[in-house]
Design an enzyme around this catalytic site. Structure first.
Site, PDB file in Angstrom:
ATOM      1  N   CYS A   1      -3.898  81.077  53.680  1.00 23.03           N
ATOM      2  CA  CYS A   1      -3.239  79.892  53.117  1.00 23.03           C
ATOM      3  C   CYS A   1      -2.892  78.873  54.203  1.00 23.03           C
ATOM      4  CB  CYS A   1      -1.967  80.291  52.368  1.00 23.03           C
ATOM      5  SG  CYS A   1      -2.293  81.272  50.889  1.00 23.03           S
TER       6      CYS A   1
ATOM      7  N   LYS B   1      25.334  68.964  37.782  1.00 22.46           N
ATOM      8  CA  LYS B   1      24.353  69.343  36.760  1.00 22.46           C
ATOM      9  C   LYS B   1      23.003  69.411  37.460  1.00 22.46           C
ATOM     10  CE  LYS B   1      26.662  67.191  32.777  1.00 22.46           C
ATOM     11  NZ  LYS B   1      26.536  66.135  31.724  1.00 22.46           N
TER      12      LYS B   1
ATOM     13  N   ASP C   1      -7.935  88.904  44.033  1.00 25.52           N
ATOM     14  CA  ASP C   1      -8.653  87.823  43.361  1.00 25.52           C
ATOM     15  C   ASP C   1      -9.764  88.307  42.439  1.00 25.52           C
ATOM     16  OD1 ASP C   1      -7.038  86.206  44.850  1.00 25.52           O
ATOM     17  OD2 ASP C   1      -8.600  85.502  46.216  1.00 25.52           O
TER      18      ASP C   1
ATOM     19  N   SER D   1      -6.269  90.835  57.595  1.00 18.14           N
ATOM     20  CA  SER D   1      -4.857  90.467  57.464  1.00 18.14           C
ATOM     21  C   SER D   1      -4.534  89.127  58.125  1.00 18.14           C
ATOM     22  CB  SER D   1      -3.975  91.570  58.076  1.00 18.14           C
ATOM     23  OG  SER D   1      -2.616  91.365  57.728  1.00 18.14           O
TER      24      SER D   1
END
Length: 814
Positions: A42, A434, A282, A38
């Site tokens: 990344c 916008k 994965d 755990s």
């Protein structure tokens, strides 16, 4: 009920915790062959680079704390070596090397993936690393902390590779990225990757694209990387980031079904071909929601979602279906953020799926609020119903929230019209009235409805000049800073008055800076009787970004990294803020300020338009002002210029090195004359002078690629191709050629005497910064296409050459 889980990172640990939360009675055993469970894989590159200072922060849970909190039997350094589905047992090798079996009622496989290490000679040499787990991180971190890493080579331009490039650069190393493909970051299209390429080079990263590694060798000074094309590069550390492959050997040996993508095949409940064995993460393959074809998805978010679903299905029975992942990813590359979701245009093309695309260049928030930074958004959609198929965003701020909006629409099967219906929170510091996502939807709707007929940069690049009338609808000043070859300038605001200047009965292509004015111009033309009008999507900004060749990488300095220095403005310098303005806004600000200045005064101007530095330099050259320096950081571009004394004839600006350059016109394709040209050019470049070679007529044969793409040619172009040398290796001697024997003898003698070949001299000229310019008129006459020439070659005409001669004290015609 007894649950065994193989793999303690991401999917495995999440599933174990979820099973415990829904069942206090369950017996749960978690096997992890490594030492840690755990952990935040990344975050590993950022720990190596020092952004994350404390190693412990990467460890979300220790085996002891995780086991204590969730009452789970966590067995680290324990590798499951075999599965017996019939007996419902696994064989485990423990920390002490002994082997034992463990039974199960339900088994979950979360074995992850392993880095690819191709069987290249020398790949196991000391100093070559992969990055996949904490142990890898510790080894690389120790190497960096040793102080021996001054030159780093990353093999592979994926997300982890580029994150490592950034962090090793932050750690003080010179960095090069080697990638076999024409681009970094495979999930995005080439035009978007080109923006990343430019940013990496701005940050000092050397890019070796379309370059294959053939072997490695250990040297006294480090590691020598050998490329398939014969070049070499020496480094102190090599990081292999070529990719990963799913760990499926355990499943395959247990006779579980392996899918066509070589991942563990699972059904909608994440169950394998055995009813008591499930798999996540994965290692699995699952149909992509857009294509319906199986694919592998190496992302942490989907793995954790799968783990939650599979835990419920293992405990309660198969009740929750997995919807699949579309591959939403994001990465920080120095100051830039790159994100993608769904499928890129190139992937759709390979899969034979029809698509259209729209590219826009908005700002992250309202332009009048400070620090409005640029971004580029590309959306890809189905031509029949507008179903959204994918999107990519490259920018500096606000990229994450926009990609998440679009991803949600894709996952729910939405269309480009749904982009316009998202209700965003709006205030000037965060967005525009916008929002960029809505603008992307409006542009896509216009294409879909036929209100705008698009032409894409690759179509325009491959088209023939006489296929259409090319109209630049920008202002005359913008046009002067650089236009597409063959374009005529009819500004949007005067187009209605100049309609009579446009040839009737011919197709028309209009373009502007980013596409908006081109769209407005196309409306005017179509409503005034011009039927075949197309607008360049993304404008000249996309076209130039996608087509400009990248400079050749410079060799490592082999010393401590040299920090870039910026010329500090003088005390009397005028400062202008042009941030948030799109082209031509920053150039207009530059001109207005310079018009009020006296010769010698200095101006510092900051903008957020990535093309501003290039445009400003071109503007200075054409107006006689002095471009002093440039710098970039966090999406802002700063230039320093001074007011000059333009020549009476309106020529280029005077600089400190005016009259000290060298120019060569290579008219011949004789081997001996071409050799002389490159010898002289390299000699001049070695003295630090600016050198330009202008290749005209037969001289073009010296800069042709040896492996050329197929290009469309007319009859005369095909005839010239048959009669002319195909590349530099086919050049003949001007005398004593003897049907080719003379040129072969010349090359043999040069090799025997250890004299660089023509091709080596040419490459050296590129490395030394010699500018290669191909004559546009000669190319047109002889039917030579841009794609046939070396990538570093730029195209120019007589005005371009005369501009170079103004700054040279030697001009040779060969």
């Amino acid at each position: 009920m007894k649950y065994l889980i193989i793999g303690g990172v991401a999917g495995g640990a999440t599933a174990a915790a979820r099973i415990r939360r829904i069942s206090e009675e369950a017996e749960i055993i978690l096997f992890e062959k490594g030492e840690h469970i755990s952990y935040a894989n990344c975050g590993l590159p950022y720990y190596i680079g020092g952004v994350i200072a404390e190693r412990e922060k990467l460890l979300v849970q220790t085996p002891e704390s995780f086991g204590q909190r969730f009452n789970i039997d966590v067995r680290v350094n324990s590798e499951v070596t075999a599965i017996n589905p019939k007996a419902k047992t696994v064989t485990v090798t423990g920390p002490d090397g002994s082997s034992y079996t463990e039974s199960y009622d339900r088994l979950l496989l979360s074995p992850g993936a392993s880095p690819v290490r191709p069987p290249l000679p020398g790949i196991n040499s000391e100093g070559i690393y992969t990055l996949r787990n904490v142990a890898d991180t510790d080894r690389i971190k120790a190497k960096v902390l040793s102080g021996d890493v001054k030159r780093a080579v990353i093999v592979g331009g994926g997300f982890i590779g580029l994150e490592m490039a950034e962090n090793l650069s932050h750690a003080g190393a010179e960095v090069a990225v080697v990638e076999m493909a024409p681009q970094v970051m495979a999930p995005i299209d080439f035009s978007m990757a080109q923006i990343v390429h430019s940013h990496l080079q701005e940050k000092g990263v050397r890019l070796y694209l379309e370059t294959a590694v053939s072997s490695f060798s250990k040297t006294e000074n480090g590691i020598e990387i050998h490329f398939a094309d014969g070049r070499t590069l020496e480094a102190d550390i090599v990081i292999l980031s070529i990719g990963v492959r799913p760990n499926t050997s355990l499943a395959a040996e247990a006779a579980l079904e392996i899918g066509p993508m070589r991942g563990i095949k699972v059904d909608e409940f994440l169950r394998t071909s055995d009813e008591n064995i499930y798999a996540v993460g994965d290692a699995i393959e699952y149909p992509h929601p857009v294509t319906g074809k199986p694919w592998l998805n190496y992302l942490a978010g989907p793995a954790n979602r799968q783990a939650r679903i599979v835990a419920d299905n293992m405990v309660f029975g198969d009740k929750i279906k997995y919807e699949g992942a579309i591959g939403t990813s994001i990465a920080k590359i120095f100051d830039m953020t790159v994100a993608a979701t769904g499928l890129a245009a190139k992937r759709l093309k390979n899969d034979g799926i029809e698509y259209l695309s729209a590219t826009i260049h908005p700002s992250s928030h309202a332009g009048y609020y400070p620090d409005a930074l640029p971004m580029t958004i590309k959306v890809v959609f189905a031509p029949k119903d507008g179903k959204l198929l994918g999107a990519q965003i490259v920018g500096y701020d606000g990229v994450d929230k926009r990609i998440d909006m679009i991803a949600e629409i894709i996952k729910n099967g939405g269309t480009v019209s749904d982009l316009t219906r998202i209700e965003q929170a709006y205030a000037p510091p965060y967005s525009s009235a916008k929002d960029p996502v809505a603008i992307a939807g409006y542009v896509a709707e216009n294409i879909l409805s036929g209100k705008m007929n698009p032409i894409y940069w690759r179509e325009l690049q491959n088209a023939k000049a006489d296929d259409f009338v090319l109209i630049d609808v920008r202002t005359p000043m913008e046009f002067a800073t650089g236009a597409l070859p063959g374009a005529i300038n009819i500004p949007l605001d005067s187009m209605r008055e100049q309609l009579g200047e446009i040839p009737a009965g011919r197709p028309i292509v209009v373009y502007c800076g980013v596409g908006l004015r081109g769209y407005l111009a196309s409306n005017i033309l179509r409503q005034n009787g011009f039927d075949d009008v197309r607008n360049l999507i993304g404008g000249i900004k996309t076209f130039k970004s996608a087509t400009n060749p990248l400079p050749q990488p410079k060799p490592f300095c082999n010393t401590e990294k040299v920090k870039s220095s910026t010329t500090k403005p003088a005390a009397s310098t005028i400062s202008i803020d042009a941030c948030g303005l799109s082209c031509p806004g920053p150039i207009m600000k530059l001109k207005e300020a310079m018009d009020r200045m006296t010769p010698g005064e200095t101006l510092e101007i900051t903008a957020t338009d990535p093309g501003f530095v290039r445009d400003a330099e071109a503007w200075c050259q054409s107006t006689g002002n002095n471009f002093i320096s440039s710098d970039s950081a966090a999406g802002k571009y700063k230039i320093l210029v001074s007011r000059g004394n333009p020549k009476e004839n309106g020529g280029s600006c005077e600089t400190a090195v005016a009259g000290r350059g060298k120019t060569f016109v290579l008219f011949s394709d004789d081997l001996d004359k071409t050799l002389a040209t490159f010898v002289l050019a390299n000699g001049a470049a070695a003295t630090g002078e600016k050198v330009t070679i202008f290749f005209t007529f037969w001289g073009l044969n010296a800069i042709k690629k040896s492996s050329k793409p197929k290009v469309s040619k007319d009859l005369f172009g095909k005839m010239f191709s048959m009669m002319l040398p195909s590349d530099s290796k086919s050049l003949k001697l001007s005398k004593m050629n003897m049907f080719g024997a003379g040129s072969k003898m010349m090359r043999h003698i040069m090799k025997h005497k250890n004299i660089a070949s023509l091709e080596q001299l040419r490459d050296a000229a590129i490395q030394n910064g010699v500018e290669f310019i191909a004559c546009q008129m000669s190319m047109d006459v002889m039917g030579v296409q841009r794609e046939e020439l070396l990538d570093n070659v730029t195209i120019g005409g007589v005005a371009t050459y005369m501009n170079r001669t103004d700054h040279a004290n030697l001009n040779l015609f060969i």
